[in-house]
Design an enzyme around this catalytic site. Sequence first.
Site, short mmCIF file in Angstrom:
data_model
loop_
_atom_site.label_atom_id
_atom_site.label_comp_id
_atom_site.label_asym_id
_atom_site.label_seq_id
_atom_site.Cartn_x
_atom_site.Cartn_y
_atom_site.Cartn_z
N GLU A 34 -67.31 -1.00 -1.80
CA GLU A 34 -67.81 0.17 -2.51
C GLU A 34 -68.47 -0.34 -3.79
OE1 GLU A 34 -64.96 3.15 -3.74
OE2 GLU A 34 -66.57 4.45 -4.47
N ARG B 182 -53.98 -8.11 1.75
CA ARG B 182 -54.97 -8.38 0.72
C ARG B 182 -54.52 -9.59 -0.10
NH1 ARG B 182 -56.38 -3.86 -1.40
NH2 ARG B 182 -57.16 -4.52 -3.40
N LYS C 102 -60.27 -3.38 -9.01
CA LYS C 102 -61.49 -3.08 -9.74
C LYS C 102 -61.20 -2.17 -10.94
CE LYS C 102 -63.91 -2.31 -5.93
NZ LYS C 102 -64.98 -1.88 -5.02
P1 ATP Z 1 -60.07 -2.74 -5.46
O1 ATP Z 1 -58.62 -2.53 -5.20
O2 ATP Z 1 -60.38 -3.98 -6.22
O3 ATP Z 1 -60.75 -1.52 -6.05
P2 ATP Z 1 -61.16 -1.97 -2.95
O4 ATP Z 1 -60.44 -2.22 -1.69
O5 ATP Z 1 -61.20 -0.58 -3.41
O6 ATP Z 1 -60.68 -3.01 -4.03
P3 ATP Z 1 -63.72 -2.24 -1.77
O7 ATP Z 1 -65.02 -2.40 -2.44
O8 ATP Z 1 -63.45 -1.01 -1.03
O9 ATP Z 1 -62.65 -2.47 -2.90
O10 ATP Z 1 -63.43 -3.50 -0.85
C1 ATP Z 1 -64.34 -4.01 0.07
C2 ATP Z 1 -63.60 -4.78 1.11
O11 ATP Z 1 -62.88 -5.85 0.53
C3 ATP Z 1 -62.59 -3.90 1.82
O12 ATP Z 1 -62.65 -4.16 3.19
C4 ATP Z 1 -61.28 -4.33 1.25
O13 ATP Z 1 -60.26 -4.19 2.19
C5 ATP Z 1 -61.54 -5.79 0.89
N1 ATP Z 1 -60.70 -6.19 -0.23
C6 ATP Z 1 -60.61 -5.61 -1.44
N2 ATP Z 1 -59.71 -6.22 -2.21
C7 ATP Z 1 -59.21 -7.23 -1.47
C8 ATP Z 1 -58.22 -8.24 -1.70
N3 ATP Z 1 -57.56 -8.32 -2.86
N4 ATP Z 1 -57.96 -9.11 -0.70
C9 ATP Z 1 -58.62 -9.04 0.46
N5 ATP Z 1 -59.55 -8.12 0.73
C10 ATP Z 1 -59.85 -7.22 -0.21
MG MG Z 2 -61.92 0.68 -1.25
#
Ligand code: ATP
Ligand code: MG
Length: 564
Positions: free
Chosen positions: A37, A263, A273
């Site tokens: 995102e 994760r 984020k």
């Molecule tokens: P955050 O918790 O940092 O806001 P998010 O999951 O909301 O992360 P996205 O932009 O939706 O952020 O993530 C894009 C992709 O990266 C998704 O498929 C998510 O599952 C993966 N992802 C995000 N954070 C991690 C992590 N710490 N380890 C592995 N994969 C991750």
């Molecule tokens: Mg997300």
Amino acid sequence: MAQTNASSPSDFIRDIINEDLRTSKHQGRVATRFPPEPNGYPHVGHAKSVCLNFGIAAQFGGACNLRMDDTDPSGESMEYVEAIIRDVKWLGFDWEDRLYYASDYYEQLYQYALQLIRMGKAFICDLDAEEMREYRGSFTEPGRESPYRNRSVEENLDLFKRMRAGEFEEGSHVLRAKIDMASPNITMRDPIMYRIKRETHYRTGDQWCIYPMYDFAHCLSDSVEKITHSICTLEFENNRPLYDWFLEAVGVEFRPQQIEFARLNLSYTVLSKRKLIELVEKGIVNGWDDPRMPTLSGMRRRGYTPGAIRDFCDRIGVAKNDSLIDVALLENCVRENLNETALRVMAVLRPLRVVIDNYPEGQVEMFDCPYHPKNPEMGSRKVPFSRVLYIEQEDFLENPPKKFYRLTPGREVRLRYGYFIKCVNVVRHPGTGELVELHCTYDPETRSGFAPDGRKVDATLHWVSAVHGIPAEVRLYDRLFNVADPLAMSSDFAEYLNPESFEKLTSCRVEPSLADAAPGSVFQFERVGYFCVDSIDSSMNSMIFNRTATLRDTWAKIVEKANK
Ligand code: ATP
Ligand code: MG
């Protein structure tokens, strides 16, 4: 395209894919996607997902799409899209012409929603957020059906179209899937599909005032792109039945499969984020690319290489259980990578003047010094030697304790690539007593680094010629937090910032060969650590280096002590 380590052991996701290939589930096709995102800069957790998705596609001869999962106008922006594109490229991956945006599917998704309404599988609900929460029930109690659940298809269609047309206030209506308010899985209790949001979207502008929820948009976007294996993180495990429900209810042609993995959580930092935005907005760090940040832009600025980060992602592997990975592992990958690739040079961070009394005034010798001790192919450079040098302050002690092997009055040491010198006099400021300079003598017979009479020295010191050295600023970076898991602590995570995570040294001297070092290039300052030319602030006239890594893990000792 960067390959992840081919010899990396398999994992449960690759096992699933191998099995699917064996049974020809998708006619041998493998398609993955990385769906960020654009509401923040990518961090090393995202790198894990990038390496996994692109790595799997490469390994199985498939393709991986880059999809901006931009279904929520709040906080999304083009700046973040650009950062994501830059960082995934930098990591070494290529999506060719497959850059997609969920926002490009808005019309299609809207049509799917109309279809579900017509099928009696979705309804417009007028409960407000508070009431909705009450009706939802809890882990121990089933939910209650919304009083609006049995609206007619016609009324639902009419209301939904009017929602889209902008007739209603934010929060007044939502579109919900009609599933099961008694489901033990709360996610399945008539989840929201669309809500009204009067916000300008960074791509679609004000074209829409209703936006689809993640659960509705994601599975259908995956289906549109014919993703075979939709890999996401563990917190979506409970959402998998919903993922499947939407695909089933809409009756899509192509059914992707969601697979969850743990994760990445990394010690001494935060990988969320929302928390990272907080650090940026409160000015706790100097922007997203602050070298202390776990963002890819921060790591790049710090001198971390894409190869080191890919290696790290390979080594941590893919598991089904959440765990906290020691950041020392990442730092070690960086060290190992740079140990191979970084040119060796000399720099003095905290200079102490040394005058070699018996070296001819005005004489300069150019020493030919190899750039890498183990790799002659990396070449060499000329390093000037003259009568006045700088050495590191910490390499001299007037009253040394036992086991201090470096320079002391009367003792002889070797200068790297140069002569033996012996300290004969210590000059202090008559008023303050501060150390001003050392006077030494050198032995002209030791140019080779060895004494013809076979006498030995216990230490070799790095140095920079005083007149030739380039003044430089060196920024020492360390871990941002001083506890392993700042988000697991009782107080706010900002309470656990490491006050020593940044130190600026302004009177450093680096050897003249560094004058034309390219921004971003990384060097090993011999005996000191790995440093890169800052890609933003450094210039020909004022060189600035960032510490990428120390030569050894200095934290291991600190932690060991604390645990005693
Ligand atoms: P955050 O918790 O940092 O806001 P998010 O999951 O909301 O992360 P996205 O932009 O939706 O952020 O993530 C894009 C992709 O990266 C998704 O498929 C998510 O599952 C993966 N992802 C995000 N954070 C991690 C992590 N710490 N380890 C592995 N994969 C991750
Ligand atoms: Mg997300």
